[in-house]
Motif scaffolding. Structure first.
Motif, PDB file in Angstrom:
ATOM      1  N   LEU A  23     -13.391  12.479   9.294  1.00 45.08           N
ATOM      2  CA  LEU A  23     -13.792  13.165   8.066  1.00 45.08           C
ATOM      3  C   LEU A  23     -12.716  14.130   7.586  1.00 45.08           C
ATOM      4  O   LEU A  23     -12.524  14.329   6.385  1.00 45.08           O
ATOM      5  N   ASP A  24     -12.003  14.710   8.530  1.00 45.31           N
ATOM      6  CA  ASP A  24     -10.914  15.623   8.183  1.00 45.31           C
ATOM      7  C   ASP A  24      -9.854  14.916   7.334  1.00 45.31           C
ATOM      8  O   ASP A  24      -9.218  15.514   6.463  1.00 45.31           O
ATOM      9  N   LYS A  25      -9.673  13.608   7.586  1.00 43.31           N
ATOM     10  CA  LYS A  25      -8.700  12.829   6.795  1.00 43.31           C
ATOM     11  C   LYS A  25      -9.179  12.651   5.350  1.00 43.31           C
ATOM     12  O   LYS A  25      -8.374  12.435   4.455  1.00 43.31           O
ATOM     13  N   LEU A 186      -5.147  -4.074   8.975  1.00 42.35           N
ATOM     14  CA  LEU A 186      -5.192  -3.749   7.551  1.00 42.35           C
ATOM     15  C   LEU A 186      -4.607  -2.357   7.303  1.00 42.35           C
ATOM     16  O   LEU A 186      -3.867  -2.131   6.345  1.00 42.35           O
ATOM     17  N   GLN A 187      -4.893  -1.439   8.200  1.00 46.34           N
ATOM     18  CA  GLN A 187      -4.378  -0.087   8.043  1.00 46.34           C
ATOM     19  C   GLN A 187      -2.847  -0.081   8.151  1.00 46.34           C
ATOM     20  O   GLN A 187      -2.161   0.538   7.349  1.00 46.34           O
ATOM     21  N   VAL A 266      -3.729   3.643  -3.957  1.00 45.48           N
ATOM     22  CA  VAL A 266      -3.369   3.167  -2.608  1.00 45.48           C
ATOM     23  C   VAL A 266      -3.693   4.243  -1.576  1.00 45.48           C
ATOM     24  O   VAL A 266      -4.152   3.958  -0.475  1.00 45.48           O
ATOM     25  N   LYS A 267      -3.459   5.506  -1.973  1.00 40.86           N
ATOM     26  CA  LYS A 267      -3.713   6.610  -1.043  1.00 40.86           C
ATOM     27  C   LYS A 267      -5.195   6.676  -0.683  1.00 40.86           C
ATOM     28  O   LYS A 267      -5.548   6.879   0.477  1.00 40.86           O
ATOM     29  N   HIS A 268      -6.058   6.502  -1.687  1.00 38.31           N
ATOM     30  CA  HIS A 268      -7.493   6.507  -1.409  1.00 38.31           C
ATOM     31  C   HIS A 268      -7.857   5.363  -0.473  1.00 38.31           C
ATOM     32  O   HIS A 268      -8.642   5.526   0.454  1.00 38.31           O
ATOM     33  N   PHE A 269      -7.282   4.216  -0.745  1.00 33.90           N
ATOM     34  CA  PHE A 269      -7.603   3.042   0.076  1.00 33.90           C
ATOM     35  C   PHE A 269      -7.171   3.285   1.520  1.00 33.90           C
ATOM     36  O   PHE A 269      -7.898   2.975   2.465  1.00 33.90           O
ATOM     37  N   PHE A 270      -5.994   3.867   1.658  1.00 30.34           N
ATOM     38  CA  PHE A 270      -5.496   4.157   3.006  1.00 30.34           C
ATOM     39  C   PHE A 270      -6.414   5.164   3.705  1.00 30.34           C
ATOM     40  O   PHE A 270      -6.753   5.006   4.878  1.00 30.34           O
TER      41      PHE A 270
END
Lengths: 326, 330
Positions: A23-25, A186-187, A266-270
């Protein structure tokens, strides 16, 4: 307004080793929303543009002797800094485990070592104004320890209602969900992909295809995963589609109404993939109705089984970018 | 090695047909513009090796590279302000499949950073990474596709551009009848050049036959001199050829580019990098990067430092000396 409970060993483990780091991420600060039956960590539900994440625990998943009361239908919500919460919990757990958790015994007679969590108002040093804290309390062999995590003032009745409304809205599931084949892979892939561009186009079909693509004026880079497990509305792969390129296949599926495509950051997806720090057993991506958002739903099994653990749920909603912003 | 760093490059802009893309003049020239038979289709089974090789010539964020295709393989060329040039030779033997159909040698430009970042997405740890390259695509793109799995596929289309028409070759010629060069452990060369960062902007390299030694000397914020003595440490200097005192100065930032990004695999293998000084002080630094498929290598062979010669990518840097008449003794 009162809240007091005892964290179970399982609850400590879930929060400290799994969920808080995930969650911190999502964002440093989140809402913690406590109701009669649930404790819910919420990111970005009241303020628009970030990735929304909703981690919901039935009270039994984390606590015992759970007591909550408020004039607002026994609901309390406040914002909390997740890194502080994580630090406090880590620190208190080291003392708590000196006694071997709650399964300790003292001179043959079992004593219950417990980790208490409660809401308090305290006068911080050098201040005249009492401030709200979420307080953890436990004891070790020779010491007792209290950790106070500062929190925001509890949300007003109207803000809680708004939060509840946003939460209800966010429970809508996409009609088609496809299972992510290998979250680590995927990550890794998206981690490398994010050097190439900022906007990711995500297409999901009823045939079980997940197609990711970044397209800029200099490069088009994509990955297609096929034959994934589908939950919800599904369809047979049309004959002849196998020989097409990933892009043509997706285009045709969209034309037939069997696929949807949205653009997300892309950042959100990551970030959404970083939820795997919470060690879910599987993950599903789906596109909300009318392409309203990209949803990822994480599934947790009852340990040692393949049955969904219904006491824990985690899902994220990624805001969709206007195609014009690419 | 099929390539010769000093050879004249055939610039293939005199092709029979020229095709332009429909998207605002980003087209490319090519000797064969028949979409049925592209100039090149090749497959590589170790993308990481290629990433390593290309990363070693990536000394700044935005770099344009020129790729030249031929029946012998692919050469990637990068250049900086007319003073530094690097070439990566990917011989056809590195590829598991290499089908070349062009007349002449097609050349095209790509952004090196983008190309490397893109290749990087094809090498996910723990997954087989066979990749197919095809050039040109319908809009003169460079097309990449992973071919490992039927149910998961990664692909890329990299927009190419017309390369500069000037020849980028630095025309490296031997300094005299005896070649002037030395071969040094790659890690030692990198460490020496890294250490020279402290004194300042210019580094003098001196080779002398008696006693056979190489000296790196920098004066600036302080003085630093690093000597590689041939007889003192024969492990360090594997070879040394010099029949006269030679001394030239090079800009530190260009010298640094020759070793700053050599992949850790090269440092680990610590095979040896060859440094040659040519006519007029032109410096040539050569490294070897293994592009062998990891699964096919045997541990006992690795421990002996043996690699199939055909699975090596060659990397060459050319650095022009600083013009400083006083320091040239030839």
């Amino acid at each position: 307004m009162k809240f007091k409970a005892f964290l179970t060993d399982h609850g400590v483990n879930l929060l400290e080793k799994r969920f808080l780091q995930a969650l911190d991420k999502m964002g440093k600060v989140c809402h913690l929303y406590l109701t009669r039956d649930h404790a819910i960590f919420l990111h970005n539900l009241l303020n628009g543009d970030g990735i929304q994440s909703i981690a919901q625990f039935r009270k039994e998943a984390l606590f015992e002797d759970y007591r909550i009361s408020s004039q607002n239908d026994d609901r309390i919500a406040f914002t909390i800094d997740l890194s502080l919460l994580h630090r406090a919990l880590r620190s208190i757990v080291t003392i708590y485990t000196e006694f071997g958790g709650s399964h300790s015994s003292d001179a043959g007679s079992p004593t219950l070592n417990r980790l208490q969590i409660k809401l308090v108002k305290k006068l911080p040093p050098h201040s005249q104004q009492p401030m709200p804290f979420l307080t953890f309390e436990t004891k070790g062999y020779k010491s007792a320890v209290i950790q106070d995590v500062p929190i925001s003032k509890p949300l007003s009745r109207s803000d809680v209602l708004e939060l509840q409304a946003a939460l209800d809205m966010a429970q809508d599931l996409p009609r088609t969900l496809v299972q992510v084949p290998d979250m680590n892979q995927l990550q890794n892939f998206v981690d490398r992909m994010k050097h190439v561009g900022d906007v990711l186009s995500v297409s999901i079909s009823r045939y079980g295809d997940l197609h990711l693509q970044i397209s800029t004026s200099l490069i088009t880079l994509g990955a297609e995963f096929r034959k994934l497990l589908v939950i919800g509305e599904q369809a047979q792969v049309p004959a002849g589609d196998d020989n097409l390129s990933a892009q043509s296949r997706t285009r045709r599926a969209i034309e037939r109404g069997d696929a949807m495509s949205v653009q997300v950051s892309v950042k959100h997806f990551f970030k959404s993939l970083q939820c795997h720090l919470a060690k879910p057993d599987c993950a599903f991506y789906g596109i909300g109705q009318q392409g309203s958002c990209l949803t990822v739903v994480f599934q947790f099994f009852v340990p040692g089984t393949r049955q969904t653990d219904k006491s824990i749920s985690l899902h994220c909603r990624l805001p969709v970018l206007d195609p014009g912003t690419n | 090695m099929k390539f010769d760093g000093g050879q004249t490059v055939h610039i293939c802009l005199v092709s029979e047909t020229e095709k332009r893309s429909d998207f605002g003049g980003k087209g490319m020239t090519s000797s064969v513009v028949d979409s049925e038979s592209p100039d090149l289709v090749c497959e590589l089974d170790n993308v990481q090796g290629m990433v390593d090789a290309l990363t070693s010539v990536r000394w700044k964020r935005h770099q344009d590279a020129v790729l030249e295709l031929s029946e012998h393989g692919i050469v990637l060329i990068v250049e900086d302000t007319g003073c530094l040039q690097a070439k990566v030779y990917l011989q056809r033997e590195l590829f598991v499949r290499y089908e070349y159909n062009a007349q002449g040698r097609p050349r095209f430009g790509v952004s090196l950073g983008l190309f490397v970042d893109c290749l990087n997405t094809f090498c996910i740890p723990g997954h087989s990474s066979t990749i197919e390259f095809k050039y040109p695509g319908p809009d003169m793109q460079l097309l990449l596709k992973s071919t490992a799995s039927l149910s998961a596929c990664t692909y890329a289309e990299i927009r190419t551009r017309i390369p500069d028409t000037i020849s980028w070759d630095y025309n490296f010629e031997p300094a005299g009848s005896t070649p002037i060069n030395f071969t040094v452990k790659s890690a030692a060369l990198k460490e020496a050049i890294d250490d020279l960062e402290w004194p300042g902007s210019s580094v003098q390299i001196i080779l002398q036959p008696v006693p056979p030694s190489v000296t790196f000397k920098a004066e600036g914020h302080g003085d630093l001199q690093i000597d590689f003595m041939y007889y003192a440490n024969m492990d360090l200097l594997a070879a040394f050829n010099c029949d006269q005192i030679v001394s030239h100065r090079y800009k530190y930032k260009f010298l640094r580019a020759t070793t700053s990004n050599i992949p850790s695999s090269v440092i680990k293998d610590n095979r040896g990098s060859k440094v040659t000084i040519g006519r007029g002080g032109m410096l040539k630094v050569q490294h070897l990067v293994s592009v062998a498929r990891p699964s096919t290598s045997h541990p006992h062979i690795d421990s002996a430092g043996y690699q199939q010669p055909s699975r090596i990518a060659y990397i060459e840097f050319f650095v022009k000396p600083e013009v400083d008449e006083e320091n040239v003794y030839e």
